[in-house]
Write an enzyme that holds these catalytic residues in place. Structure first.
Site, mmCIF file in Angstrom:
data_model
loop_
_atom_site.group_PDB
_atom_site.id
_atom_site.type_symbol
_atom_site.label_atom_id
_atom_site.label_comp_id
_atom_site.label_asym_id
_atom_site.label_seq_id
_atom_site.Cartn_x
_atom_site.Cartn_y
_atom_site.Cartn_z
ATOM 1 N N LYS A 45 50.259 -35.739 -0.861
ATOM 2 C CA LYS A 45 50.358 -35.241 0.510
ATOM 3 C C LYS A 45 50.122 -36.425 1.441
ATOM 4 O O LYS A 45 49.264 -37.279 1.174
ATOM 5 C CB LYS A 45 49.299 -34.161 0.772
ATOM 6 C CG LYS A 45 49.140 -33.766 2.237
ATOM 7 C CD LYS A 45 50.396 -33.106 2.800
ATOM 8 C CE LYS A 45 50.270 -32.829 4.303
ATOM 9 N NZ LYS A 45 51.538 -32.315 4.887
ATOM 10 N N CYS A 128 55.770 -38.952 11.995
ATOM 11 C CA CYS A 128 54.536 -38.685 12.717
ATOM 12 C C CYS A 128 54.750 -38.857 14.211
ATOM 13 O O CYS A 128 55.629 -39.605 14.642
ATOM 14 C CB CYS A 128 53.452 -39.610 12.216
ATOM 15 S SG CYS A 128 52.964 -38.987 10.630
HETATM 16 C C1 LIG Z 1 54.856 -33.230 11.052
HETATM 17 C C2 LIG Z 1 53.621 -34.084 10.899
HETATM 18 C C3 LIG Z 1 52.378 -33.216 10.980
HETATM 19 C C4 LIG Z 1 53.605 -35.068 12.056
HETATM 20 C C5 LIG Z 1 53.680 -34.901 9.585
HETATM 21 C C6 LIG Z 1 53.387 -34.118 8.311
HETATM 22 C C7 LIG Z 1 54.484 -33.162 7.948
HETATM 23 C C8 LIG Z 1 54.284 -31.792 7.928
HETATM 24 C C9 LIG Z 1 52.983 -31.160 8.285
HETATM 25 O O1 LIG Z 1 51.919 -31.538 7.697
HETATM 26 O O2 LIG Z 1 53.053 -30.271 9.158
HETATM 27 N N1 LIG Z 1 55.302 -30.937 7.600
HETATM 28 C C10 LIG Z 1 56.557 -31.404 7.273
HETATM 29 O O3 LIG Z 1 57.488 -30.624 6.978
HETATM 30 N N2 LIG Z 1 56.773 -32.749 7.258
HETATM 31 C C11 LIG Z 1 55.791 -33.645 7.602
HETATM 32 O O4 LIG Z 1 56.058 -34.868 7.592
#
Ligand SMILES: CC(C)(C)CCc1c(C(=O)O)[nH]c(=O)[nH]c1=O
Length: 310
Positions: A45, A128
């Site tokens: 993750k 991000c």
């Molecule tokens: C969207 C962010 C929270 C900035 C990064 C982590 C992430 C998330 C998340 O942790 O919400 N979900 C996704 O589908 N892709 C991602 O890269």
């Protein structure tokens, strides 16, 4: 039939792994991927320096043809995933994903990884947020170039970037022009399609709580966009920059299509979430069956060989 691939000198004995964020939050989940027949690797993750709870309320939902999520980067912190990957890096080549909420966090985490005993591959998540009011980093081309300049001023271990989907040919040109200037080991494309919205027909409400229901889309529904990004980046990036294809994989034909468009490895998110790690053996078997039908013994007989019409 051999399903091997290699990135930055690491040899993978098959092309499948999980997509960052799915089945990779805890050591128990990571162990299940590590031990899954048919998984050639795993990615953690995306880590932030300190652990995070992530967003409150329902933050993931199934929908017809896929999923929507606004997790908010829940993770156990960089040290947890560094510890896990260092412990297991001799069993398979492993990917450590990082996602700093600021450039400073990304650089600090990469310095820690540079100075650590981890010698696998880092996947820098460029989906991000940058500064509030600006688009995510990967949609801010100047910021993307700036952060890669700073990263490669000190980071010498194998590193790739995780990209959101692009939807404009000019954007494929622009991001590839930037990426080609750096010694990247790979690009992983695509991350979820940002800020989709799903309505619950029973309640006339959104289906996830954070961000008023806006969230990243995954699953079957994103496959054409995923294949387009794999193909467009394969056509534009230097051959030394390998491609991990992500998005819309539900069966062996989807894996085959990602490879046909140019992918070296293929990662699975939404389908893995619903089916579990047994999916990897099924996908490999289905891929092998398709290759047998077509008389292929090696992936490089068809990798990147998508044909256009006359
Ligand atoms: C969207 C962010 C929270 C900035 C990064 C982590 C992430 C998330 C998340 O942790 O919400 N979900 C996704 O589908 N892709 C991602 O890269």
């Amino acid at each position: 039939t051999t399903l091997t691939a290699s990135i930055a000198g690491f040899d993978f004995d098959n092309v499948l792994l999980n997509a960052a964020g799915v089945y990779c939050q805890t050591a128990s989940e990571l162990d299940q991927i590590l031990e899954a027949s048919g998984a050639g690797s795993l990615v953690t993750k995306s880590a932030t320096p300190a652990e995070r709870d992530g967003n409150a309320g329902v933050r993931f939902a199934e929908m017809p043809l896929g999923s929507i999520n606004s997790m908010g980067l829940p993770n156990l912190g960089l040290d947890y995933y560094l510890d896990y990957t260092i412990t297991h890096q001799d069993e398979k080549p492993l990917f450590l994903s990082i996602a700093g909420l600021t450039k400073a966090d990304n650089l600090a985490m990469l310095r820690d990884v540079q100075d650590s005993d981890f010698n696998g591959l880092v996947e820098l998540n460029l989906s991000c947020p940058n500064v509030p009011g600006k688009p995510q980093t990967a949609y801010d081309f100047d910021t993307t170039r700036e952060i890669l300049n700073e990263v490669f001023s000190f980071y010498t271990k194998p590193l790739g970037v995780k990209l959101p989907p692009y939807f404009d040919i000019a954007h494929f040109d622009m991001i590839a022009e930037i990426l080609n200037d750096f010694p990247l080991a790979f690009v992983n494309t695509i991350n979820s399609i940002g800020n989709g919205l799903v309505v619950d027909p029973e309640t006339d409400t959104v289906v996830i709580a954070p961000k008023g229901g806006f969230g990243g889309l995954g699953g079957e529904i994103v496959k054409p966009t995923a294949l387009a990004n794999v193909r467009a980046l394969r056509q534009r990036l230097r051959p030394e920059i390998k491609i991990i294809g992500t998005g819309g994989v539900t069966n062996g034909r989807d894996v085959y299509d990602h490879i046909l468009c140019g992918a070296d490895l293929v990662s699975v998110g939404t389908s893995l979430y619903f089916e579990g790690p047994a999916i990897f053996e099924r996908l490999n078997n289905e891929l092998i069956a398709i290759m047998a039908e077509k008389g292929y013994n090696h992936l490089d007989e068809f990798r990147g060989r998508l044909q256009t019409l006359a």
